[in-house]
Design a protein around this motif. Structure first.
Motif, PDB file in Angstrom:
ATOM      1  N   UNK A   1       3.751   1.566  -1.551  1.00  0.00           N
ATOM      2  CA  UNK A   1       4.160   1.691  -2.953  1.00  0.00           C
ATOM      3  C   UNK A   1       3.009   2.256  -3.776  1.00  0.00           C
ATOM      4  N   UNK A   2       1.815   1.726  -3.525  1.00  0.00           N
ATOM      5  CA  UNK A   2       0.619   2.201  -4.227  1.00  0.00           C
ATOM      6  C   UNK A   2       0.400   3.697  -3.982  1.00  0.00           C
TER       7      UNK A   2
ATOM      8  N   UNK B   1      -4.877   2.973 -13.056  1.00  0.00           N
ATOM      9  CA  UNK B   1      -4.737   4.406 -13.351  1.00  0.00           C
ATOM     10  C   UNK B   1      -3.728   4.696 -14.472  1.00  0.00           C
TER      11      UNK B   1
ATOM     12  N   UNK C   1       2.535   5.972  -2.985  1.00  0.00           N
ATOM     13  CA  UNK C   1       3.618   6.815  -3.494  1.00  0.00           C
ATOM     14  C   UNK C   1       3.557   6.952  -5.009  1.00  0.00           C
ATOM     15  N   UNK C   2       3.326   5.847  -5.709  1.00  0.00           N
ATOM     16  CA  UNK C   2       3.449   5.886  -7.163  1.00  0.00           C
ATOM     17  C   UNK C   2       2.134   6.112  -7.895  1.00  0.00           C
ATOM     18  N   UNK C   3       1.000   5.766  -7.304  1.00  0.00           N
ATOM     19  CA  UNK C   3      -0.260   5.947  -8.022  1.00  0.00           C
ATOM     20  C   UNK C   3      -1.136   7.034  -7.405  1.00  0.00           C
TER      21      UNK C   3
ATOM     22  N   UNK D   1       8.700  15.462  -7.717  1.00  0.00           N
ATOM     23  CA  UNK D   1      10.127  15.170  -7.496  1.00  0.00           C
ATOM     24  C   UNK D   1      11.067  16.308  -7.910  1.00  0.00           C
TER      25      UNK D   1
ATOM     26  N   UNK E   1       3.555  -0.480 -13.598  1.00  0.00           N
ATOM     27  CA  UNK E   1       2.996  -1.231 -12.459  1.00  0.00           C
ATOM     28  C   UNK E   1       1.771  -2.093 -12.790  1.00  0.00           C
TER      29      UNK E   1
ATOM     30  N   UNK F   1       0.823  -1.209   0.000  1.00  0.00           N
ATOM     31  CA  UNK F   1       0.000   0.000   0.000  1.00  0.00           C
ATOM     32  C   UNK F   1       0.857   1.259   0.000  1.00  0.00           C
TER      33      UNK F   1
ATOM     34  N   UNK G   1       7.222  -5.270  -6.344  1.00  0.00           N
ATOM     35  CA  UNK G   1       6.126  -4.593  -5.657  1.00  0.00           C
ATOM     36  C   UNK G   1       4.772  -4.930  -6.291  1.00  0.00           C
TER      37      UNK G   1
ATOM     38  N   UNK H   1       5.870   4.043 -12.677  1.00  0.00           N
ATOM     39  CA  UNK H   1       4.454   4.421 -12.713  1.00  0.00           C
ATOM     40  C   UNK H   1       3.754   3.746 -13.885  1.00  0.00           C
TER      41      UNK H   1
ATOM     42  N   UNK I   1       1.669  -6.303  -4.244  1.00  0.00           N
ATOM     43  CA  UNK I   1       0.343  -5.672  -4.340  1.00  0.00           C
ATOM     44  C   UNK I   1      -0.720  -6.688  -4.758  1.00  0.00           C
TER      45      UNK I   1
END
Lengths: 297, 278
Positions: free
Chosen positions: A40-41, B102, A43-45, B119, B152, A38, B77, B149, B81
């Motif tokens: 990672x989710x 997304x 932070x990135x999405x 960033x 994923x 979660x 990751x 991004x 997930x």
């Protein structure tokens, strides 16, 4: 078919693993994996999504509205809508045709055809734009001929539409082929035997069976068509107010350091993405609620 | 499956196959051939000089290196997930599951400016990293972030259905035969998921190599350092160096097609594997 098995498990969900001692992870493992996944989710999405809206409203509602109702923004929105309104129906007709041919019949070269339909997924969007420049551009194959007739394809709407069609080419076909393969053609054959024409069988039997998959394919195709950046960027020529689509308008505003305005236009595209994802969830829920006849042998 | 007999009963084969093949040829196949025909107009020496120029070679290294690394990060990751989404229940799970897609739905340019706003050195996270001497935006690390991004969902969405189809009985059998939980996961679960995981990795990698929109904002685009291969094509086009742009594009296309072939083989492996397991 493998694709349909998931829905029957969805009813039991994670409980069937959590209730058995053999498949239950220990508390510490659970917490670590949940935190990693979660985190990672988030932070990135999640964070990029939040940033789009936060930055869009950073200078207040007035700036936001001004950015959206700027004449250049409006013409970019209009161009994006026109391009999608041409590209999506064409890909819809193609997608249904391809799915009918591939799912309902056996023929030589079927596997090759399926692979070729997926080809645009593995081509960089920049190359998708380049190929049309090579054909229709000023130095291209048909460039001089077209210039003689005063027809513009590159740096004009037709080029933008072509590039959009290319990058969204496989979406609807890909959604429909596995669905129609799983459903088989028994029902259509019954309709034909009972005297229906091919069109009647399609409209009355096939279409009701594939409507949710079809709808999702169209929505996803539309989202990608409206959001395409790389391919359209190559063929558009970035003429403000004329050949700028919404994503290109975002780029121009951003490069001019009008960050709030860039994010304001970007937020519309982000809303489109959220709408697309919401529709996907809704359609999956619909499909689960009304179990398809497809699972019957 | 659609029976062999259906060709006799169901009409429309000629029409639908005809539409499919003509449209595919006009939109995809013939235009793609233009790349190779244009490249063929170069002499071998010109071609070699274009595709082996230092800027081009540096861009291959960046594009392929960061795509590989991003796909590897996503494999780890993305698997976690997918595991969390299949095995655990937690509040907001449905929303998390829906938002995984997304990057498929969000226009790449929007992702690009959002990631840059996070960033950059005055950005949401960047301003806290700046005092530590860590720079992400406008460096190759920025490229990596954008490709993570983008890639994923490929891993999550290929691994997730396989995890869902996996019967709990296999793990129970392993546990009752005395395996520890770690052994069960590495010897029973992981081999079953491996084909899907590899496919997801390859899909994420292939997508990353060609990605443009989300990368160019955050990359900084410095020649030899943070310039990706698709950008080299754009730069050459803007200088009206069509032949040069096309030569680089041909290199990318050949590699993409090779990747596509590998992915197809992987998916066949994955399907075979799945059938054997169930």
């Amino acid at each position: 078919m493998a694709g349909n098995v998931t829905s029957s498990f969805a009813a039991t969900g994670s409980a069937r693993f959590e209730n058995r001692s053999a498949t239950r992870d220990s508390g510490a493992v659970r917490i670590i994996l949940l935190a990693l996944g979660l985190g990672f989710f988030a932070l990135f999405l999640l964070l990029p999504l939040i940033v789009v809206f936060a930055e869009a409203f950073r200078k207040g509602f007035d700036t936001y509205w001004a950015a959206l109702f700027d004449p250049d923004a409006l013409s970019a929105i209009r161009l994006t809508l026109i391009a999608a309104a041409i590209a999506v129906p064409l890909n819809l007709v193609f997608g249904v045709s391809a799915a009918w041919a591939i799912a309902k019949y056996d023929f030589r070269g079927k596997a090759l055809l399926t692979t070729l339909i997926d080809l645009p997924f593995s081509v960089s969007p920049v190359i998708a734009g380049l190929i049309y420049v090579l054909i229709f551009g000023a130095q291209g194959w048909f460039g001089p001929t077209l210039a003689g007739y005063d027809i513009k394809i590159i740096f004009a709407l037709p080029g933008i539409v072509l590039a959009t069609i290319f990058v969204t080419f496989p979406f609807i076909a890909r959604e429909l082929i596995p669905l129609m393969e799983a459903q088989g053609s028994d029902e259509e054959e019954a309709a034909i035997v009972l005297g229906a024409s091919g069109w009647q069988a399609f409209w009355r039997v096939t279409l009701p069976n594939i409507k949710w998959g079809l709808l999702y394919g169209v929505i996803l195709c539309n989202a990608r068509a409206m959001g395409e950046f790389g391919a359209v960027s190559v063929v558009s020529g970035h003429i403000r107010g004329l050949t700028n689509t919404m994503p290109l308008h975002v780029e121009i505003l951003y490069n001019e350091y009008q960050f709030a305005a860039a994010f304001a236009v970007a937020s519309l595209l982000a809303l489109l993405a959220l709408f697309t994802l919401a529709m996907k969830s809704f359609i999956e829920w619909q499909a689960r609620r009304t179990p398809e006849k497809e699972i019957q042998p | 499956m659609a029976g062999h007999s259906s060709r006799k009963v169901l009409p429309g084969f000629d029409l639908t196959l005809g539409v499919t093949v003509v449209y595919l040829s006009l939109i995809v196949l013939i235009p793609l051939c233009a790349v190779f025909i244009k490249t063929a107009s170069l002499s071998l020496e010109q071609l070699w000089n274009t595709i082996s120029a230092p800027r081009a070679v540096a861009s291959y290294r960046l594009s392929f290196g960061t795509s590989l690394l991003a796909a590897a990060v996503n494999a780890v990751f993305g698997f976690i997930l997918a595991w969390v989404l299949v095995r655990y229940s937690f509040p907001g799970k449905k929303q998390v599951d829906a938002l995984i897609d997304l990057p498929f739905a969000l226009p790449t340019a929007v992702a690009g400016i959002a990631l840059t706003a996070i960033y950059a050195k005055n950005g949401w996270i960047g301003q806290h990293l700046e005092p530590l001497g860590i720079k992400i935006a406008f460096t190759p690390t920025g490229v990596l972030v954008a490709l993570i991004f983008i890639g994923l969902p490929f891993v999550v969405r290929t691994v997730q259905p396989v995890l869902e189809d996996l019967d709990a009985e296999y793990e129970e059998a392993a546990a009752s035969l005395g395996a520890t939980r770690w052994q069960t996961v590495t010897r029973v679960v992981l081999p079953a998921v491996l084909p899907a995981l590899t496919t997801g990795f390859a899909l994420a990698f292939a997508r990353g190599v060609g990605e443009y929109g989300s990368v160019i904002f955050i990359a900084g685009n410095m020649p030899l350092i943070s310039e990706i291969t698709p950008l080299i094509i754009i730069t050459k086009l803007e200088q009206y160096d069509y032949a040069g742009a096309t030569a680089i594009a041909a290199v990318m296309l050949v590699i993409s097609f090779a990747l596509l072939l590998i992915i197809n083989l992987l998916q066949a492996w994955s399907a075979r594997h799945g059938r054997r397991a169930t």
